[in-house]
Design a protein around this motif. Structure first.
Motif, PDB file in Angstrom:
ATOM      1  N   ASN A  52      14.246  82.831 -73.992  1.00  0.00           N
ATOM      2  CA  ASN A  52      12.804  82.693 -73.973  1.00  0.00           C
ATOM      3  C   ASN A  52      12.465  81.358 -73.317  1.00  0.00           C
ATOM      4  O   ASN A  52      12.850  80.298 -73.807  1.00  0.00           O
ATOM      5  CB  ASN A  52      12.279  82.734 -75.411  1.00  0.00           C
ATOM      6  CG  ASN A  52      10.773  82.846 -75.456  1.00  0.00           C
ATOM      7  OD1 ASN A  52      10.066  82.313 -74.596  1.00  0.00           O
ATOM      8  ND2 ASN A  52      10.277  83.535 -76.462  1.00  0.00           N
ATOM      9  N   GLN A  55      10.939  78.677 -75.491  1.00  0.00           N
ATOM     10  CA  GLN A  55      11.666  78.310 -76.712  1.00  0.00           C
ATOM     11  C   GLN A  55      11.769  76.793 -76.849  1.00  0.00           C
ATOM     12  O   GLN A  55      12.107  76.095 -75.904  1.00  0.00           O
ATOM     13  CB  GLN A  55      13.064  78.931 -76.651  1.00  0.00           C
ATOM     14  CG  GLN A  55      13.908  78.704 -77.898  1.00  0.00           C
ATOM     15  CD  GLN A  55      15.189  79.529 -77.850  1.00  0.00           C
ATOM     16  OE1 GLN A  55      15.270  80.511 -77.116  1.00  0.00           O
ATOM     17  NE2 GLN A  55      16.174  79.144 -78.616  1.00  0.00           N
ATOM     18  N   VAL A  78      10.235  82.459 -84.849  1.00  0.00           N
ATOM     19  CA  VAL A  78      10.457  83.837 -84.399  1.00  0.00           C
ATOM     20  C   VAL A  78      11.819  84.311 -84.895  1.00  0.00           C
ATOM     21  O   VAL A  78      12.814  83.606 -84.789  1.00  0.00           O
ATOM     22  CB  VAL A  78      10.422  83.943 -82.856  1.00  0.00           C
ATOM     23  CG1 VAL A  78      10.577  85.402 -82.423  1.00  0.00           C
ATOM     24  CG2 VAL A  78       9.127  83.363 -82.306  1.00  0.00           C
ATOM     25  N   LYS A  80      14.338  87.712 -84.611  1.00  0.00           N
ATOM     26  CA  LYS A  80      14.606  89.021 -84.026  1.00  0.00           C
ATOM     27  C   LYS A  80      15.571  89.765 -84.923  1.00  0.00           C
ATOM     28  O   LYS A  80      16.706  89.341 -85.135  1.00  0.00           O
ATOM     29  CB  LYS A  80      15.190  88.876 -82.621  1.00  0.00           C
ATOM     30  CG  LYS A  80      15.332  90.197 -81.884  1.00  0.00           C
ATOM     31  CD  LYS A  80      15.713  89.985 -80.426  1.00  0.00           C
ATOM     32  CE  LYS A  80      15.733  91.303 -79.672  1.00  0.00           C
ATOM     33  NZ  LYS A  80      16.056  91.103 -78.234  1.00  0.00           N
ATOM     34  N   GLU A  86      10.615  91.999 -83.713  1.00  0.00           N
ATOM     35  CA  GLU A  86      10.440  90.551 -83.819  1.00  0.00           C
ATOM     36  C   GLU A  86       9.402  90.215 -84.881  1.00  0.00           C
ATOM     37  O   GLU A  86       8.349  90.864 -84.962  1.00  0.00           O
ATOM     38  CB  GLU A  86      10.014  89.956 -82.471  1.00  0.00           C
ATOM     39  CG  GLU A  86      11.137  89.897 -81.459  1.00  0.00           C
ATOM     40  CD  GLU A  86      10.759  89.121 -80.203  1.00  0.00           C
ATOM     41  OE1 GLU A  86       9.609  88.615 -80.121  1.00  0.00           O
ATOM     42  OE2 GLU A  86      11.615  89.010 -79.301  1.00  0.00           O
ATOM     43  N   TRP A  88       7.017  87.102 -86.276  1.00  0.00           N
ATOM     44  CA  TRP A  88       6.453  85.815 -85.864  1.00  0.00           C
ATOM     45  C   TRP A  88       5.645  85.231 -87.021  1.00  0.00           C
ATOM     46  O   TRP A  88       4.885  85.947 -87.685  1.00  0.00           O
ATOM     47  CB  TRP A  88       5.519  85.989 -84.662  1.00  0.00           C
ATOM     48  CG  TRP A  88       6.215  86.297 -83.368  1.00  0.00           C
ATOM     49  CD1 TRP A  88       7.192  87.224 -83.149  1.00  0.00           C
ATOM     50  CD2 TRP A  88       5.962  85.691 -82.097  1.00  0.00           C
ATOM     51  NE1 TRP A  88       7.557  87.225 -81.831  1.00  0.00           N
ATOM     52  CE2 TRP A  88       6.827  86.301 -81.160  1.00  0.00           C
ATOM     53  CE3 TRP A  88       5.089  84.689 -81.669  1.00  0.00           C
ATOM     54  CZ2 TRP A  88       6.844  85.933 -79.811  1.00  0.00           C
ATOM     55  CZ3 TRP A  88       5.097  84.327 -80.326  1.00  0.00           C
ATOM     56  CH2 TRP A  88       5.963  84.940 -79.417  1.00  0.00           C
ATOM     57  N   ARG A 158       3.079  88.439 -86.657  1.00  0.00           N
ATOM     58  CA  ARG A 158       3.556  89.677 -86.041  1.00  0.00           C
ATOM     59  C   ARG A 158       4.713  90.245 -86.857  1.00  0.00           C
ATOM     60  O   ARG A 158       5.538  89.509 -87.365  1.00  0.00           O
ATOM     61  CB  ARG A 158       4.022  89.396 -84.614  1.00  0.00           C
ATOM     62  CG  ARG A 158       4.469  90.636 -83.837  1.00  0.00           C
ATOM     63  CD  ARG A 158       5.050  90.279 -82.488  1.00  0.00           C
ATOM     64  NE  ARG A 158       4.105  89.583 -81.639  1.00  0.00           N
ATOM     65  CZ  ARG A 158       4.394  89.123 -80.419  1.00  0.00           C
ATOM     66  NH1 ARG A 158       5.621  89.291 -79.936  1.00  0.00           N
ATOM     67  NH2 ARG A 158       3.471  88.500 -79.710  1.00  0.00           N
TER      68      ARG A 158
END
Length: 267
Positions: A52, A55, A78, A80, A86, A88, A158
């Protein structure tokens, strides 16, 4: 000559002159398709893990413990999951543990053990420990021997359904669905919701592919940060009362609000 065979010939010629072929050749090879087949094909031999670009890297974590604890506020953690989903969460509450001199720290007196080794590693290393033999808490190492920041609470952004699943699987008895503000409002709840356990101990936040941080879009000003005493410290002399817990004022996802300190700030 078929297109794929031609590309392989080009790649072979390039490799004889250079140890690293241009990326466009690899891209063409990995996406080439047989004639009449328009569906993209990817080659497992050239599969790469993309980092990312946003990041947060080692330079961000390489700062004094109190400074890092404040800088975390507003940043995004974050996670995964193995199935690709994912999670968040915006960091809204932290605690600083300063290392050797800090009587409330796991590294007090500068003592390094197998359990707390991550606290002495490079800034950005995760230190995960277990409490009550059941729950986990996650910290991030900073500058300073044995210094680290505890992540206390997140504002879920998220993957909330996945967080509920993970929290429910960790609860002993069936209960009502958790509300959004209940998902990550505490260090152990945070770890449950993000699926963080001892396997994450000593991982590097700046390079890991299962957990990392990205910059937040709305970072708080100094007037938005409440500095107060840490939670559950017990009798540690002056260290019990030191204002080493930091949280976003007015944020409903914080675990414990210090109304007295907030009134003093308002005054």
């Amino acid at each position: 000559m078929p297109r794929k065979r031609k590309l392989l010939t080009q790649l072979s010629a390039l490799q004889s002159n250079s140890s690293f072929p241009p990326s466009d050749v690899l891209d063409n090879l990995s996406t080439s398709t047989p004639e009449g087949d328009s569906s993209p094909k990817s080659s497992k031999y050239f599969a790469t893990v993309k980092r990312n670009s946003s990041q947060l890297e080692t330079d961000f974590f390489n700062q004094p413990c109190v400074s890092l604890a404040k800088s975390f506020l507003g940043q995004i953690l974050v996670r995964k999951l193995p199935d690709g989903r994912e999670l968040w969460g915006r960091i809204v509450e932290t605690e600083a543990y300063l290392g050797g001199e800090d009587e409330a720290s796991h590294s007090k007196g500068g003592k390094q053990t197998q359990r707390n080794a991550a606290m002495f590693m490079k800034p950005g290393t995760l230190y995960v420990y277990q409490i009550y033999g059941i729950y986990f808490c996650v910290n991030v190492s900073s500058q300073g021997e044995g210094a680290a920041v505890l992540l206390r609470s997140l504002e879920p952004l998220r993957g909330l359904d996945a967080m509920r699943e993970l929290r429910s699987s960790s609860r002993k008895a069936p209960a009502k669905p958790l509300k959004d503000w209940q998902l990550c409002n505490g260090p152990s709840k945070l770890c449950q919701a993000f699926g963080i356990d001892k396997a994450f101990d000593q991982r590097d936040l700046s390079h890991d592919t299962a957990i990392w941080m990205v910059p937040g879009h709305e970072l708080p000003g100094e007037q938005d940060v409440v500095a107060t005493t840490r939670i559950g410290i017990g009798n540690r002399g002056e260290w019990t009362q030191k204002p080493l817990r930091f949280y976003l004022r007015g944020n409903r996802f914080v675990s414990v609000v210090d109304k007295k300190t907030e009134r003093e700030m308002a005054a």
